[in-house]
Each structure stands twice: as structure tokens, then as C-alpha cells.
Scaffold this motif. Sequence first.
Motif, PDB file in Angstrom:
ATOM      1  N   TYR A   1      -2.170 -33.117 -44.572  1.00  0.00           N
ATOM      2  CA  TYR A   1      -3.570 -32.834 -44.664  1.00  0.00           C
ATOM      3  C   TYR A   1      -4.399 -32.726 -43.471  1.00  0.00           C
ATOM      4  N   PRO A   2      -5.533 -31.787 -43.282  1.00  0.00           N
ATOM      5  CA  PRO A   2      -6.168 -31.582 -42.243  1.00  0.00           C
ATOM      6  C   PRO A   2      -6.934 -32.664 -42.048  1.00  0.00           C
ATOM      7  N   PRO A   3      -7.615 -32.957 -40.664  1.00  0.00           N
ATOM      8  CA  PRO A   3      -8.331 -33.999 -40.322  1.00  0.00           C
ATOM      9  C   PRO A   3      -9.732 -33.673 -41.111  1.00  0.00           C
ATOM     10  N   LEU A   4     -10.442 -34.771 -41.499  1.00  0.00           N
ATOM     11  CA  LEU A   4     -11.784 -34.293 -41.917  1.00  0.00           C
ATOM     12  C   LEU A   4     -12.847 -34.442 -40.755  1.00  0.00           C
ATOM     13  N   TRP A   5     -12.802 -33.192 -40.192  1.00  0.00           N
ATOM     14  CA  TRP A   5     -13.578 -32.854 -38.957  1.00  0.00           C
ATOM     15  C   TRP A   5     -15.026 -33.062 -39.666  1.00  0.00           C
ATOM     16  N   ASN A   6     -15.547 -33.852 -38.933  1.00  0.00           N
ATOM     17  CA  ASN A   6     -17.061 -34.206 -39.009  1.00  0.00           C
ATOM     18  C   ASN A   6     -18.057 -34.681 -37.500  1.00  0.00           C
ATOM     19  N   ARG A   7     -19.213 -33.981 -37.446  1.00  0.00           N
ATOM     20  CA  ARG A   7     -19.885 -34.384 -36.401  1.00  0.00           C
ATOM     21  C   ARG A   7     -20.960 -35.076 -36.718  1.00  0.00           C
ATOM     22  N   LYS A   8     -21.574 -35.796 -35.862  1.00  0.00           N
ATOM     23  CA  LYS A   8     -23.221 -36.143 -36.301  1.00  0.00           C
ATOM     24  C   LYS A   8     -24.353 -35.108 -36.068  1.00  0.00           C
ATOM     25  N   PRO A   9     -25.015 -34.997 -37.049  1.00  0.00           N
ATOM     26  CA  PRO A   9     -26.198 -34.068 -36.785  1.00  0.00           C
ATOM     27  C   PRO A   9     -27.127 -34.462 -35.540  1.00  0.00           C
ATOM     28  N   SER A  10     -27.016 -33.872 -34.497  1.00  0.00           N
ATOM     29  CA  SER A  10     -27.684 -34.300 -33.256  1.00  0.00           C
ATOM     30  C   SER A  10     -27.825 -33.226 -32.719  1.00  0.00           C
ATOM     31  N   PHE A  11     -28.807 -33.309 -31.623  1.00  0.00           N
ATOM     32  CA  PHE A  11     -29.105 -32.369 -30.259  1.00  0.00           C
ATOM     33  C   PHE A  11     -27.780 -31.933 -29.601  1.00  0.00           C
ATOM     34  N   ALA A  12     -26.990 -33.191 -29.348  1.00  0.00           N
ATOM     35  CA  ALA A  12     -25.818 -33.088 -28.788  1.00  0.00           C
ATOM     36  C   ALA A  12     -24.749 -32.420 -29.272  1.00  0.00           C
ATOM     37  N   THR A  13     -24.696 -32.454 -30.690  1.00  0.00           N
ATOM     38  CA  THR A  13     -23.616 -31.799 -31.308  1.00  0.00           C
ATOM     39  C   THR A  13     -24.029 -30.254 -31.352  1.00  0.00           C
ATOM     40  N   LEU A  14     -25.289 -29.868 -31.629  1.00  0.00           N
ATOM     41  CA  LEU A  14     -25.493 -28.695 -31.513  1.00  0.00           C
ATOM     42  C   LEU A  14     -25.249 -27.822 -30.028  1.00  0.00           C
ATOM     43  N   ILE A  15     -25.304 -28.662 -29.170  1.00  0.00           N
ATOM     44  CA  ILE A  15     -25.291 -28.253 -27.654  1.00  0.00           C
ATOM     45  C   ILE A  15     -23.574 -27.836 -27.776  1.00  0.00           C
ATOM     46  N   HIS A  16     -22.842 -28.748 -27.909  1.00  0.00           N
ATOM     47  CA  HIS A  16     -21.412 -28.851 -28.146  1.00  0.00           C
ATOM     48  C   HIS A  16     -20.952 -27.323 -28.736  1.00  0.00           C
ATOM     49  N   ILE A  17     -21.485 -27.253 -29.942  1.00  0.00           N
ATOM     50  CA  ILE A  17     -21.168 -26.060 -30.699  1.00  0.00           C
ATOM     51  C   ILE A  17     -21.609 -24.749 -30.047  1.00  0.00           C
ATOM     52  N   ILE A  18     -22.735 -24.836 -29.404  1.00  0.00           N
ATOM     53  CA  ILE A  18     -23.084 -23.451 -28.420  1.00  0.00           C
ATOM     54  C   ILE A  18     -22.127 -23.519 -27.294  1.00  0.00           C
ATOM     55  N   LEU A  19     -21.451 -24.325 -26.771  1.00  0.00           N
ATOM     56  CA  LEU A  19     -20.776 -24.514 -25.727  1.00  0.00           C
ATOM     57  C   LEU A  19     -19.298 -23.834 -26.295  1.00  0.00           C
ATOM     58  N   GLU A  20     -19.055 -23.899 -27.646  1.00  0.00           N
ATOM     59  CA  GLU A  20     -17.878 -23.615 -28.328  1.00  0.00           C
ATOM     60  C   GLU A  20     -17.707 -22.085 -28.521  1.00  0.00           C
ATOM     61  N   GLN A  21     -18.956 -21.404 -28.360  1.00  0.00           N
ATOM     62  CA  GLN A  21     -18.954 -19.867 -28.814  1.00  0.00           C
ATOM     63  C   GLN A  21     -18.252 -19.100 -27.857  1.00  0.00           C
ATOM     64  N   GLN A  22     -17.144 -18.510 -28.321  1.00  0.00           N
ATOM     65  CA  GLN A  22     -16.288 -17.620 -27.852  1.00  0.00           C
ATOM     66  C   GLN A  22     -15.456 -18.288 -26.757  1.00  0.00           C
ATOM     67  N   VAL A  23     -15.203 -19.347 -26.611  1.00  0.00           N
ATOM     68  CA  VAL A  23     -14.378 -19.892 -25.650  1.00  0.00           C
ATOM     69  C   VAL A  23     -13.350 -20.864 -26.281  1.00  0.00           C
ATOM     70  N   SER A  24     -12.226 -21.272 -25.465  1.00  0.00           N
ATOM     71  CA  SER A  24     -11.497 -22.386 -26.174  1.00  0.00           C
ATOM     72  C   SER A  24     -11.865 -23.770 -26.431  1.00  0.00           C
ATOM     73  N   LEU A  25     -11.247 -24.605 -27.119  1.00  0.00           N
ATOM     74  CA  LEU A  25     -11.932 -25.829 -27.622  1.00  0.00           C
ATOM     75  C   LEU A  25     -12.159 -26.727 -26.485  1.00  0.00           C
ATOM     76  N   ALA A  26     -10.839 -26.374 -25.381  1.00  0.00           N
ATOM     77  CA  ALA A  26     -10.556 -27.367 -24.228  1.00  0.00           C
ATOM     78  C   ALA A  26     -11.801 -27.062 -23.345  1.00  0.00           C
ATOM     79  N   SER A  27     -11.972 -25.773 -23.154  1.00  0.00           N
ATOM     80  CA  SER A  27     -13.206 -25.269 -22.016  1.00  0.00           C
ATOM     81  C   SER A  27     -14.510 -25.878 -22.599  1.00  0.00           C
ATOM     82  N   ALA A  28     -14.846 -25.699 -23.935  1.00  0.00           N
ATOM     83  CA  ALA A  28     -16.036 -26.081 -24.306  1.00  0.00           C
ATOM     84  C   ALA A  28     -16.247 -27.815 -24.126  1.00  0.00           C
ATOM     85  N   LYS A  29     -15.350 -28.562 -24.449  1.00  0.00           N
ATOM     86  CA  LYS A  29     -15.179 -29.802 -24.268  1.00  0.00           C
ATOM     87  C   LYS A  29     -15.438 -30.168 -22.865  1.00  0.00           C
TER      88      LYS A  29
END
Length: 211
Positions: free
Chosen positions: A34-62
Motif C-alpha cells: 500500500y502507498p503511504p498515507l501522505w498527509n501534511r499539516k495545513p499551514s504556511f510552512a506546508t504551502l511554502i514547501h509545496i511552492i518549493l516543490e514546483q518543477q524540481v525534485s523532491l530532494a531539492s525542495a526538501k
Amino acid sequence: MKHQTFDHSNFHQICDELARQDSDFKRVIEQYGYPPLWNRKPSFATLIHIILEQQVSLASAKAAFLKLQEKIGHITAEKLLQLTDEELRGCYFSRQKAVYARALATAVINKEIIIEELHLLADDEIRISLKKIKGIGDWTADVFLMMVLNRCDFFAPGDIALMKSVREVKQLSSDVLKDEIIALTEKWKPYRTVASYLLWHAYLSKRNISQ
């Protein structure tokens, strides 16, 4: 207002239902679990993280997200706006993503958006609220709805890995059009988000990429 979501109580059950309907999903679960149940907290930090993930690898964004965290501690709109362009570059923000991050921070401070209350809104209202902010488009809104709010029935055609995984799992040729793939997802309703989790899981597992 009640919205259809998934959590640990029904996630595997929905995966099993999709597997019964589609033998390719059954094969994904048999091969990778089964896949992980990916879940993130609804917060400013989370949205910043998602913006960082735009068009780059997960590792680079992290890496950028962790560098920002190291720089300012708990990530808030107020703290981010205090950073200079040079300091944001030092946290691996491109010039464009620095603009987007500041736009989000300003919107949060001005209460143009209250991230922690978005779950109270209907799906379309959430998308409209998010897309008012510079740098947030359909992909970012989709990821927020799918991975933060765990709304059941979304598909992100702007996600390269997801689209590639559909082609791989369904054994589609490279000349199959985006619109044809979107049409194919209709049969996964009302659980297209969970179907996407299975597809992301297959993509990451096949490549041994950790999320």
C-alpha cells in the motif's frame, strides 16, 4: 460543510476498492504494498514547501525547506518577510520562488487567506482562494487538496511524475495525449486522489526514491 476525505480508517479500503476495479492497481499493491498515507499539516510552512516543490525534485525542495527551517526556526509569514533576497538565495530559493514565498507571506499577514481554515471551504472555493496568490497555480492547489486536506477525488495533470506513472502502470505509448489520460481517470471517480497515491507510490518505489 461535509467534504469527502480519506484517513487511516478508510485508506486501505479505498485502495482495495480501486484494485478490484482495476487490475493494474492490484498489481501495484502486490508489487509495492500500500502507498503511504501522505498527509501534511495545513499551514504556511506546508504551502511554502509545496511552492518549493514546483518543477524540481523532491530532494531539492526538501533541502531548501530544511535550510529555511535552519535559518529561521519555525517557519512563519512574519519571519520569512524579514529575510533579504540574499538570505533567501542562501536557503536555495530561486528569485522566482522568493517572489512567490513573499506573496504568500503577505497574503497570510493581510488575512487575504487563512490557511488553517481552508478545510471549511468547498473544493472549488479552496482552489479559487489559493490561485489568487502569485505563484500558486493548479498544480499547487491540487497538491494542497490531495496531500494536505486529503480530499478524495482529485487528479493533478500538471504533475510530471504522476502522468509518467499513469503511462507506465497502464502501459500507454508516449504519444497518448494528456487529455486522453485525464479521460482515463474518470473511471477512478470518486477516488482519483487515492488512485494518484497508488500511482505516485509505484513511481517512487520503482525508482527507489524516498518521499
